[in-house]
Design a protein around this motif. Sequence first.
Motif, PDB file in Angstrom:
ATOM      1  N   ARG A 101       0.859  -1.178   0.000  1.00  0.00           N
ATOM      2  CA  ARG A 101       0.000   0.000   0.000  1.00  0.00           C
ATOM      3  C   ARG A 101       0.898   1.232   0.000  1.00  0.00           C
ATOM      4  N   VAL A 102       0.436   2.304  -0.634  1.00  0.00           N
ATOM      5  CA  VAL A 102       1.234   3.531  -0.777  1.00  0.00           C
ATOM      6  C   VAL A 102       0.449   4.706  -0.220  1.00  0.00           C
ATOM      7  N   PHE A 103       1.110   5.501   0.611  1.00  0.00           N
ATOM      8  CA  PHE A 103       0.519   6.736   1.122  1.00  0.00           C
ATOM      9  C   PHE A 103       1.417   7.894   0.715  1.00  0.00           C
ATOM     10  N   PHE A 104       0.849   8.914   0.075  1.00  0.00           N
ATOM     11  CA  PHE A 104       1.650  10.029  -0.423  1.00  0.00           C
ATOM     12  C   PHE A 104       1.694  11.174   0.580  1.00  0.00           C
ATOM     13  N   THR A 105       2.856  11.793   0.663  1.00  0.00           N
ATOM     14  CA  THR A 105       3.091  12.960   1.504  1.00  0.00           C
ATOM     15  C   THR A 105       3.676  14.061   0.620  1.00  0.00           C
ATOM     16  N   THR A 106       4.076  15.158   1.250  1.00  0.00           N
ATOM     17  CA  THR A 106       4.662  16.252   0.485  1.00  0.00           C
ATOM     18  C   THR A 106       6.176  16.336   0.601  1.00  0.00           C
ATOM     19  N   SER A 107       6.801  15.503   1.438  1.00  0.00           N
ATOM     20  CA  SER A 107       8.251  15.592   1.641  1.00  0.00           C
ATOM     21  C   SER A 107       8.787  14.304   2.237  1.00  0.00           C
ATOM     22  N   ILE A 283       5.665   3.277   1.528  1.00  0.00           N
ATOM     23  CA  ILE A 283       5.197   1.995   1.005  1.00  0.00           C
ATOM     24  C   ILE A 283       5.302   0.989   2.142  1.00  0.00           C
ATOM     25  N   ALA A 284       4.240   0.212   2.364  1.00  0.00           N
ATOM     26  CA  ALA A 284       4.274  -0.783   3.437  1.00  0.00           C
ATOM     27  C   ALA A 284       3.327  -1.920   3.103  1.00  0.00           C
ATOM     28  N   ARG A 285       3.583  -3.059   3.718  1.00  0.00           N
ATOM     29  CA  ARG A 285       2.638  -4.161   3.617  1.00  0.00           C
ATOM     30  C   ARG A 285       1.271  -3.706   4.123  1.00  0.00           C
ATOM     31  N   ALA A 286       0.225  -4.256   3.548  1.00  0.00           N
ATOM     32  CA  ALA A 286      -1.132  -3.814   3.880  1.00  0.00           C
ATOM     33  C   ALA A 286      -1.416  -3.901   5.373  1.00  0.00           C
ATOM     34  N   GLU A 287      -0.975  -4.981   6.022  1.00  0.00           N
ATOM     35  CA  GLU A 287      -1.292  -5.142   7.445  1.00  0.00           C
ATOM     36  C   GLU A 287      -0.652  -4.049   8.291  1.00  0.00           C
ATOM     37  N   ILE A 288       0.499  -3.522   7.845  1.00  0.00           N
ATOM     38  CA  ILE A 288       1.153  -2.432   8.569  1.00  0.00           C
ATOM     39  C   ILE A 288       0.492  -1.103   8.225  1.00  0.00           C
ATOM     40  N   MET A 289       0.290  -0.849   6.943  1.00  0.00           N
ATOM     41  CA  MET A 289      -0.305   0.420   6.522  1.00  0.00           C
ATOM     42  C   MET A 289      -1.700   0.594   7.095  1.00  0.00           C
ATOM     43  N   ASN A 290      -2.437  -0.513   7.210  1.00  0.00           N
ATOM     44  CA  ASN A 290      -3.830  -0.429   7.658  1.00  0.00           C
ATOM     45  C   ASN A 290      -4.001  -0.584   9.167  1.00  0.00           C
ATOM     46  N   CYS A 291      -2.902  -0.516   9.921  1.00  0.00           N
ATOM     47  CA  CYS A 291      -2.999  -0.769  11.364  1.00  0.00           C
ATOM     48  C   CYS A 291      -3.580   0.406  12.147  1.00  0.00           C
ATOM     49  N   LEU A 292      -3.631   1.587  11.560  1.00  0.00           N
ATOM     50  CA  LEU A 292      -4.136   2.741  12.298  1.00  0.00           C
ATOM     51  C   LEU A 292      -5.636   2.600  12.521  1.00  0.00           C
ATOM     52  N   ASP A 293      -6.097   2.913  13.740  1.00  0.00           N
ATOM     53  CA  ASP A 293      -7.517   2.732  14.063  1.00  0.00           C
ATOM     54  C   ASP A 293      -8.232   4.075  14.225  1.00  0.00           C
ATOM     55  N   ALA A 294      -7.694   5.099  13.556  1.00  0.00           N
ATOM     56  CA  ALA A 294      -8.343   6.415  13.554  1.00  0.00           C
ATOM     57  C   ALA A 294      -8.384   6.935  12.129  1.00  0.00           C
ATOM     58  N   ASN A 295      -9.245   7.896  11.878  1.00  0.00           N
ATOM     59  CA  ASN A 295      -9.324   8.486  10.546  1.00  0.00           C
ATOM     60  C   ASN A 295      -8.075   9.297  10.234  1.00  0.00           C
ATOM     61  N   SER A 296      -7.723   9.362   8.978  1.00  0.00           N
ATOM     62  CA  SER A 296      -6.627  10.220   8.559  1.00  0.00           C
ATOM     63  C   SER A 296      -6.803  10.575   7.097  1.00  0.00           C
ATOM     64  N   ILE A 297      -6.294  11.734   6.715  1.00  0.00           N
ATOM     65  CA  ILE A 297      -6.305  12.183   5.322  1.00  0.00           C
ATOM     66  C   ILE A 297      -4.967  12.857   5.050  1.00  0.00           C
ATOM     67  N   SER A 298      -4.792  13.322   3.837  1.00  0.00           N
ATOM     68  CA  SER A 298      -3.677  14.211   3.518  1.00  0.00           C
ATOM     69  C   SER A 298      -4.217  15.309   2.626  1.00  0.00           C
ATOM     70  N   THR A 299      -4.136  16.532   3.109  1.00  0.00           N
ATOM     71  CA  THR A 299      -4.678  17.629   2.308  1.00  0.00           C
ATOM     72  C   THR A 299      -3.884  17.807   1.021  1.00  0.00           C
ATOM     73  N   PHE A 300      -2.560  17.842   1.128  1.00  0.00           N
ATOM     74  CA  PHE A 300      -1.739  18.107  -0.051  1.00  0.00           C
ATOM     75  C   PHE A 300      -0.974  16.895  -0.563  1.00  0.00           C
ATOM     76  N   GLY A 301      -0.829  15.828   0.230  1.00  0.00           N
ATOM     77  CA  GLY A 301      -0.166  14.636  -0.271  1.00  0.00           C
ATOM     78  C   GLY A 301      -0.980  13.998  -1.382  1.00  0.00           C
ATOM     79  N   GLY A 302      -0.341  13.710  -2.501  1.00  0.00           N
ATOM     80  CA  GLY A 302      -1.038  13.075  -3.613  1.00  0.00           C
ATOM     81  C   GLY A 302      -1.883  14.010  -4.442  1.00  0.00           C
ATOM     82  N   THR A 303      -1.659  15.318  -4.334  1.00  0.00           N
ATOM     83  CA  THR A 303      -2.466  16.242  -5.127  1.00  0.00           C
ATOM     84  C   THR A 303      -2.242  15.996  -6.622  1.00  0.00           C
TER      85      THR A 303
END
Length: 427
Positions: A101-107, A283-303
């Motif tokens: 799984r991939v999560f985009f950031t700005t830096s 980039i992380a394995r799905a089980e690691i990337m999906n371990c967070l149990d709260a909502n999250s977004i990225s306003t500018f990551g992946g724009t």
Amino acid sequence: MTDLYSRHRQVLPDWLALYYDEPIEITHGEGRHVWDSAGNKYLDFFGGILTTMTAHALPEVTKALGEQAGRIIHSSTLYLNRPMVELAERIAQLSGIPDARVFFTTSGTEANDTALLLATAYRRSNTILAMRNSYHGRSFSTVGITGNRSWSPTSLSPLQTLYVHGGVRTRGPFAELDDRAFIAACVADLKDILGHTRPPAALIAEPVQGVGGFTSPPDGLYAAFREVLKEHGILWIADEVQTGWGRTGEHFWGWQAHAQGGPPDIVTFAKGIGNGTSVGGVIARAEIMNCLDANSISTFGGTQVTMAAGLANLAYLLEHDLQGNARRVGGMLIERLRTVAAQLPGVREVRGRGLMIGVELVRPGTDEADPRSASAVLETAREGGLLIGKGGGHNTSALRIAPPLSLTVAEAEEGAAILERALRSAY
């Protein structure tokens, strides 16, 4: 330029470093060259701190940016985003991590910060293993795991950090050992640390230490570490912010020089993939990337506009085999600089892989770092039409050379000649 410098000093932090006694304003670039506001042309061997990975004003990237900006620039991660999905698919496939799984950031800083969040949440531990001489960013959590005093302004941290030997091959208590014995000693050091603490969440390590002066361990060190980490369930985070996308020439990712035992659990990236636009990620394995149990977004990551740039840049890199070019041209440049270094008493070592080259300077006749000469060489190289960087551990005495990966043989020769003259003027 004096007026702009004065204005800079009036409104920006004192700790915001500028190169050169008379700082320059870079106004435009093309290929491997940039120009300043006075009209001076420079061969760029630093690429905006390894960020302009392919070339300045690369038509394929500027076209993609313009076309996407004409449609929509930004919508946030609250909406489906086609360019983000497409780039994530390509990166996941290239990562070597299964079910990635991939999560985009700005830096890169934000990418490493996110990796630390994932690792500590997944492992329920706030202890992190890091390498001495390392650098991982400028946020509160990342300076807390940075093993380089020059770039870590506070000892306060939300994390407990334990520093491991191995990131610097030719200095420290194990420097005189051969590679096999060096790895064995570093592994023994790691085991000793783990015997004195509760199990850490992760080891974070740069395959080649960037700000630390482009130092690296023998191939296989992190594979040997990985065997120990697996026994304790500890994650391995590879910080590929500077080494990724083929810059080292030999591999697409720096971690692949230590590939025995498989890929890292988490990989962070940034800098070159955006070719100057603000793209970072995890980039992380799905089980690691999906371990967070709260909502999250990225306003500018992946724009959308930065994802379009990343897609075009990655396509160009792969289609033109810039990794192969980094290996060929970088190998030639390293050997050329080593020939020069052999004649100069102040050059301790020329090291590196591909187009990621460090030249460490010392006071002649000693093994002491020589930051004054490093600054002088930086200045003289600029006067000769070449931009390079600096880095290093105890003192900033390593020259950092990291041109765009499309560097030609002729440009490499030109840059080497300018740098040779600058080094000879210092020694």
